[in-house]
Scaffold this motif. Structure first.
Motif, PDB file in Angstrom:
ATOM      1  N   ASP A 217     -14.771   2.791  10.417  1.00  0.00           N
ATOM      2  CA  ASP A 217     -13.838   3.875  10.106  1.00  0.00           C
ATOM      3  C   ASP A 217     -12.418   3.508  10.537  1.00  0.00           C
ATOM      4  O   ASP A 217     -11.453   3.772   9.808  1.00  0.00           O
ATOM      5  N   LEU A 218     -12.284   2.889  11.713  1.00  0.00           N
ATOM      6  CA  LEU A 218     -10.968   2.477  12.178  1.00  0.00           C
ATOM      7  C   LEU A 218     -10.417   1.359  11.293  1.00  0.00           C
ATOM      8  O   LEU A 218      -9.216   1.314  11.009  1.00  0.00           O
ATOM      9  N   HIS A 219     -11.294   0.458  10.846  1.00  0.00           N
ATOM     10  CA  HIS A 219     -10.868  -0.580   9.903  1.00  0.00           C
ATOM     11  C   HIS A 219     -10.307   0.041   8.631  1.00  0.00           C
ATOM     12  O   HIS A 219      -9.258  -0.396   8.132  1.00  0.00           O
ATOM     13  N   GLN A 220     -10.973   1.059   8.106  1.00  0.00           N
ATOM     14  CA  GLN A 220     -10.484   1.699   6.884  1.00  0.00           C
ATOM     15  C   GLN A 220      -9.136   2.388   7.127  1.00  0.00           C
ATOM     16  O   GLN A 220      -8.254   2.374   6.251  1.00  0.00           O
ATOM     17  N   GLN A 221      -8.937   2.954   8.314  1.00  0.00           N
ATOM     18  CA  GLN A 221      -7.633   3.532   8.649  1.00  0.00           C
ATOM     19  C   GLN A 221      -6.559   2.452   8.665  1.00  0.00           C
ATOM     20  O   GLN A 221      -5.446   2.655   8.168  1.00  0.00           O
ATOM     21  N   ASN A 222      -6.885   1.308   9.245  1.00  0.00           N
ATOM     22  CA  ASN A 222      -5.932   0.200   9.268  1.00  0.00           C
ATOM     23  C   ASN A 222      -5.582  -0.266   7.861  1.00  0.00           C
ATOM     24  O   ASN A 222      -4.418  -0.551   7.552  1.00  0.00           O
ATOM     25  N   MET A 223      -6.604  -0.364   7.002  1.00  0.00           N
ATOM     26  CA  MET A 223      -6.344  -0.804   5.635  1.00  0.00           C
ATOM     27  C   MET A 223      -5.458   0.197   4.896  1.00  0.00           C
ATOM     28  O   MET A 223      -4.578  -0.194   4.115  1.00  0.00           O
ATOM     29  N   ALA A 224      -5.671   1.477   5.148  1.00  0.00           N
ATOM     30  CA  ALA A 224      -4.809   2.488   4.523  1.00  0.00           C
ATOM     31  C   ALA A 224      -3.366   2.312   4.976  1.00  0.00           C
ATOM     32  O   ALA A 224      -2.423   2.447   4.175  1.00  0.00           O
ATOM     33  N   GLU A 225      -3.161   1.989   6.256  1.00  0.00           N
ATOM     34  CA  GLU A 225      -1.813   1.747   6.763  1.00  0.00           C
ATOM     35  C   GLU A 225      -1.202   0.506   6.111  1.00  0.00           C
ATOM     36  O   GLU A 225      -0.017   0.492   5.765  1.00  0.00           O
ATOM     37  N   LEU A 226      -2.008  -0.540   5.946  1.00  0.00           N
ATOM     38  CA  LEU A 226      -1.493  -1.763   5.322  1.00  0.00           C
ATOM     39  C   LEU A 226      -1.097  -1.517   3.869  1.00  0.00           C
ATOM     40  O   LEU A 226      -0.047  -1.986   3.410  1.00  0.00           O
ATOM     41  N   TYR A 227      -1.926  -0.799   3.136  1.00  0.00           N
ATOM     42  CA  TYR A 227      -1.581  -0.511   1.744  1.00  0.00           C
ATOM     43  C   TYR A 227      -0.344   0.380   1.664  1.00  0.00           C
ATOM     44  O   TYR A 227       0.448   0.262   0.714  1.00  0.00           O
ATOM     45  N   ALA A 228      -0.149   1.261   2.661  1.00  0.00           N
ATOM     46  CA  ALA A 228       1.074   2.069   2.693  1.00  0.00           C
ATOM     47  C   ALA A 228       2.290   1.187   2.957  1.00  0.00           C
ATOM     48  O   ALA A 228       3.341   1.360   2.316  1.00  0.00           O
ATOM     49  N   MET A 229       2.164   0.232   3.877  1.00  0.00           N
ATOM     50  CA  MET A 229       3.257  -0.720   4.126  1.00  0.00           C
ATOM     51  C   MET A 229       3.581  -1.511   2.864  1.00  0.00           C
ATOM     52  O   MET A 229       4.739  -1.774   2.558  1.00  0.00           O
ATOM     53  N   LEU A 230       2.529  -1.892   2.137  1.00  0.00           N
ATOM     54  CA  LEU A 230       2.715  -2.650   0.895  1.00  0.00           C
ATOM     55  C   LEU A 230       3.475  -1.807  -0.131  1.00  0.00           C
ATOM     56  O   LEU A 230       4.425  -2.281  -0.769  1.00  0.00           O
ATOM     57  N   ALA A 231       3.070  -0.547  -0.287  1.00  0.00           N
ATOM     58  CA  ALA A 231       3.711   0.334  -1.254  1.00  0.00           C
ATOM     59  C   ALA A 231       5.175   0.573  -0.904  1.00  0.00           C
ATOM     60  O   ALA A 231       6.026   0.723  -1.795  1.00  0.00           O
ATOM     61  N   GLU A 232       5.477   0.601   0.395  1.00  0.00           N
ATOM     62  CA  GLU A 232       6.845   0.849   0.853  1.00  0.00           C
ATOM     63  C   GLU A 232       7.690  -0.413   0.860  1.00  0.00           C
ATOM     64  O   GLU A 232       8.890  -0.350   1.154  1.00  0.00           O
TER      65      GLU A 232
END
Length: 328
Positions: free
Chosen positions: A273-288
């Motif tokens: 679950d924490l890994h998926q949270q991290n991936m969501a943050e990375l994809y947000a960084m990518l989008a930004e």
């Protein structure tokens, strides 16, 4: 299906392209993925020599991260549907047309993300993000020293460290590699083949650096650690330089510093679950636009061994991907 197989442990030149490999079937909690591309990583060069902590039975395809499309669901899988585009971690098996992945290690790819990029972001950026966030607790305004700063995980650490508000010192072996690190956010650079690493770092950070990100080890570990500041954190990522270093333990004692291991694969398995949270943050960084993964080369599946050789010979910057749908 077509797969590039390791049929006996040895060099990447011994990998064999086979067109009659069986398509794997997903078990409970697993998904079957038709692979678009596989990201190349340092463990791929270890696993074919039987030097990695994971030891699959022969024959197997190397390749531990990928992007693709879900084509079948195992029993009990929820949150995914046939046709979903995903990235996934498998430890091995991705140099092929299909692979089975655990649903917990599979991440939906947000709309608009290129599948080549998705194949290249999970392991390198995931490792670096976990290292800097959960293991080092990197804070805005701190100084981060990244060794091997143009490689897959090193360049990711430069990008993510900068995105987290750190001052980033990138160290690498050539001016060309340092230029890449600079283009991806490094504030300062050091060529450790032409300059003394310890002297150069201390000139840039007289009070010492707060966090050291080390995927190289070998002869760089001792001089790098001697630049750490009070309360600093030394992240042990890997040993791409060859030798596992031995550090005198009086060094962390007198600096109140920590030597922190980073085993990202086990982190993913233990805390999905924490890994998926991290991936969501990375994809947000990518989008930004705060991170921009560098894909320096693309190889067809038949040349996956050549890709591994290029990485072993340190000819790779950023990430390399192997295109599963291209056999020549």
């Amino acid at each position: 299906m077509t797969a590039l197989l390791c049929e006996e442990h040895g060099p990447p030149e011994a990998l064999k392209l086979r067109s009659d490999a069986p398509v794997p079937q997903p078990g409970p909690g697993e998904v079957l993925i038709k692979i678009h591309a596989a990201g190349l990583n340092f463990p791929d060069s270890l696993i074919i020599f039987d030097k990695y902590q994971f030891k699959p039975a022969l024959p197997f395809a190397p390749g531990g991260e990928l992007s693709g499309t879900v084509t079948a669901l195992g029993e009990g899988v929820t949150g995914f549907a046939l046709g979903d585009t995903v990235s996934a971690l498998t430890n091995w098996g991705a140099f092929a047309e299909y692979v089975v992945a655990k649903a917990a290690s599979t991440t939906p790819i947000p709309d608009g993300v290129d599948l080549d990029v998705a194949a290249a972001i999970t392991l390198a950026h995931g490792t670096s993000h976990h290292a800097l966030k959960q293991r080092a607790n990197l804070q805005p305004g701190e100084t981060l020293l990244v060794l091997g700063a143009s490689g897959g995980v090193g360049l990711a650490a430069v990008e993510i460290g900068k995105a987290m508000g750190a001052r980033v010192i990138a160290a690498a072996s050539t001016e060309e590699k340092l230029a890449i690190a600079k283009a991806h956010g490094a504030d300062e650079t050091i060529n450790y083949t032409t300059a003394d690493l310890k002297t150069a770092v201390k000139a840039l950070a007289p009070k010492g650096v707060d966090v050291i990100y080390d995927p190289v080890g070998d002869k760089l570990a001792d001089p790098a650690f001697r630049t750490i500041g009070w309360g600093g954190r030394y992240l042990v990522i890997g040993f791409a330089g060859g030798e596992i270093p031995k550090l005198p333990l009086n060094l962390p004692l007198i600096k109140g510093a920590s030597i922190v291991g980073v085993f990202w694969g086990d982190f993913v398995a233990r805390t999905p679950d924490l890994h998926q949270q991290n991936m969501a943050e990375l994809y947000a960084m990518l989008a930004e636009g705060r991170i921009k993964p560098l894909i320096s080369a693309r190889y067809p599946l038949a040349q996956g061994g050549e890709a591994i050789r290029a990485m072993m010979d340190r000819q790779v910057t950023g990430k390399v991907i192997v295109k599963a749908g291209e056999t020549a």
